[in-house]
Motif scaffolding. Structure first.
Motif, PDB file in Angstrom:
ATOM      1  N   ARG A  77       0.837  -1.191  -0.057  1.00 22.49           N
ATOM      2  CA  ARG A  77       0.164   0.094  -0.055  1.00 22.49           C
ATOM      3  C   ARG A  77       0.996   1.534   0.005  1.00 22.49           C
ATOM      4  NH1 ARG A  77      -2.304  -4.604  -0.104  1.00 22.49           N
ATOM      5  NH2 ARG A  77      -1.589  -5.124   1.923  1.00 22.49           N
ATOM      6  N   LEU A 121      -7.516  -5.349  -1.768  1.00 25.11           N
ATOM      7  CA  LEU A 121      -8.566  -4.400  -2.221  1.00 25.11           C
ATOM      8  C   LEU A 121      -8.841  -3.604  -1.147  1.00 25.11           C
ATOM      9  CD1 LEU A 121     -10.101  -2.910  -4.358  1.00 25.11           C
ATOM     10  CD2 LEU A 121     -11.721  -4.656  -4.189  1.00 25.11           C
ATOM     11  N   VAL A 137      -6.261  -1.246   0.471  1.00 24.53           N
ATOM     12  CA  VAL A 137      -6.151  -0.084  -0.209  1.00 24.53           C
ATOM     13  C   VAL A 137      -7.192   0.975   0.022  1.00 24.53           C
ATOM     14  CG1 VAL A 137      -6.187   0.843  -2.412  1.00 24.53           C
ATOM     15  CG2 VAL A 137      -5.071  -1.260  -2.148  1.00 24.53           C
ATOM     16  N   HIS A 193       1.092   0.706  -4.447  1.00 26.67           N
ATOM     17  CA  HIS A 193       0.191   1.480  -4.688  1.00 26.67           C
ATOM     18  C   HIS A 193       0.255   3.077  -4.868  1.00 26.67           C
ATOM     19  CE1 HIS A 193      -4.025   3.102  -4.729  1.00 26.67           C
ATOM     20  NE2 HIS A 193      -3.770   3.806  -3.636  1.00 26.67           N
ATOM     21  N   VAL A 215      -4.698   0.350  -7.147  1.00 25.80           N
ATOM     22  CA  VAL A 215      -5.719  -0.307  -6.593  1.00 25.80           C
ATOM     23  C   VAL A 215      -5.312  -1.905  -7.317  1.00 25.80           C
ATOM     24  CG1 VAL A 215      -8.011  -1.110  -6.346  1.00 25.80           C
ATOM     25  CG2 VAL A 215      -7.404   0.847  -5.665  1.00 25.80           C
ATOM     26  N   SER A 254      -3.105  -4.739  -5.593  1.00 27.70           N
ATOM     27  CA  SER A 254      -4.182  -6.118  -4.850  1.00 27.70           C
ATOM     28  C   SER A 254      -3.898  -7.401  -5.578  1.00 27.70           C
ATOM     29  CB  SER A 254      -5.465  -5.643  -5.295  1.00 27.70           C
ATOM     30  OG  SER A 254      -5.924  -4.460  -4.401  1.00 27.70           O
TER      31      SER A 254
END
Length: 269
Positions: free
Chosen positions: A194, A234, A237, A198, A211, A215
């Motif tokens: 994350r 998911l 996030v 991400h 995302v 994920s």
């Protein structure tokens, strides 16, 4: 220059011989101020993120060799299997975490990239706990669907995946196991998936790209539970997006892993 005083207000009329700053000059001064900030000298682009993860993997390899050599010697002398125990279960998680810390210490740009992502202020807001409850429903519901209803995954697979079959249940080893799986790993994984993955893709491309990629990678690296782990990624996030802090998904990850590890140990017993 002419000064006109009108009701305590000063109106300045610039003559032709006065210097006037235009828009470009103002922008130039702003850029100079930004460049004067030492943090701007540490950009975190494609080169930096690739080198960071290569360093992380390289540190894992080097530490593994350094630790394995004396253990192999001990096993040879004592005819023991200490190496098998070290290379399975929670000990590898400690090795992995140490390698990650080494990479963080080497790359200042990575530490600057993470700055400001660990606010505790969302924990003071009631809506944060509603997000956590919603995440729990989604994660638990997905695992129930894939494991108990569709039978696409098997909860006991993680016993072999994590090498729990070979662990010792002495109290100190159990404490170290819980610390590795329920504290160290959640913190490390949230920073990697994350915080870095991400966060980088969100900044470079779009939130949706971050995302999907983060994920999927998170799910694929949790072999045996790819589907449910992808859904879990998911949820993590979205927790990060809604609260603007990695502290919240870290907290949820810690709670979930505590539940999961306890369940696996109960199954083993």
């Amino acid at each position: 220059m002419k000064l006109l005083f009108i009701k305590e207000k000063v109106v300045i009329n610039l003559e032709e011989n006065e210097f006037e700053l235009d828009k470009k000059e103002l922008e130039g001064e702003r850029n100079d101020l930004e460049n004067a900030n030492p943090q701007n000298n540490y950009q975190f682009g494609w080169k930096e993120i690739v080198l960071f993860f290569l360093t992380y993997l390289g540190a894992s390899f080097v530490l593994g060799i350094v630790i394995a050599i004396p253990i192999v010697i001990i096993d040879t002398v004592n005819n023991s299997n200490l190496l098998d125990q070290v290379l399975s279960g929670h000990w590898l998680l400690y090795l992995d975490a140490a390698s990650f810390v080494i990479a963080l210490l080497i790359f200042k740009s990575a530490r600057i990239f993470l700055k400001g992502k660990f606010s505790f202020s969302p924990l003071k807001q009631g809506k944060t706990y509603l997000y956590l409850v919603a995440a729990l429903i989604v994660v638990y519901g997905s695992q129930y669907l894939f494991i108990d209803v569709l039978h696409l995954e098997d909860a006991t697979d993680q016993i072999d995946t994590f090498g729990l079959n070979n662990i010792s249940f002495q109290w100190w080893n159990t404490v170290l196991l819980y610390l590795a799986f329920t504290v160290i790993t959640p913190i490390k994984e949230e920073i990697i998936y994350r915080g870095f993955l991400h966060g980088f893709l969100d900044k470079k491309f779009h939130f949706i790209v971050g995302v999907i990629v983060s994920s999927l990678v998170f799910g694929l690296l949790h072999t045996g539970h790819v589907l449910s782990a992808t859904i879990m990624g998911l949820a993590f996030v979205l927790l990060y997006k809604l609260t603007k802090s990695l502290v919240v998904p870290i907290l949820f990850h810690i709670l979930w892993n505590s539940y999961a590890v306890t369940g696996l140990l109960l199954i083993m017993n």
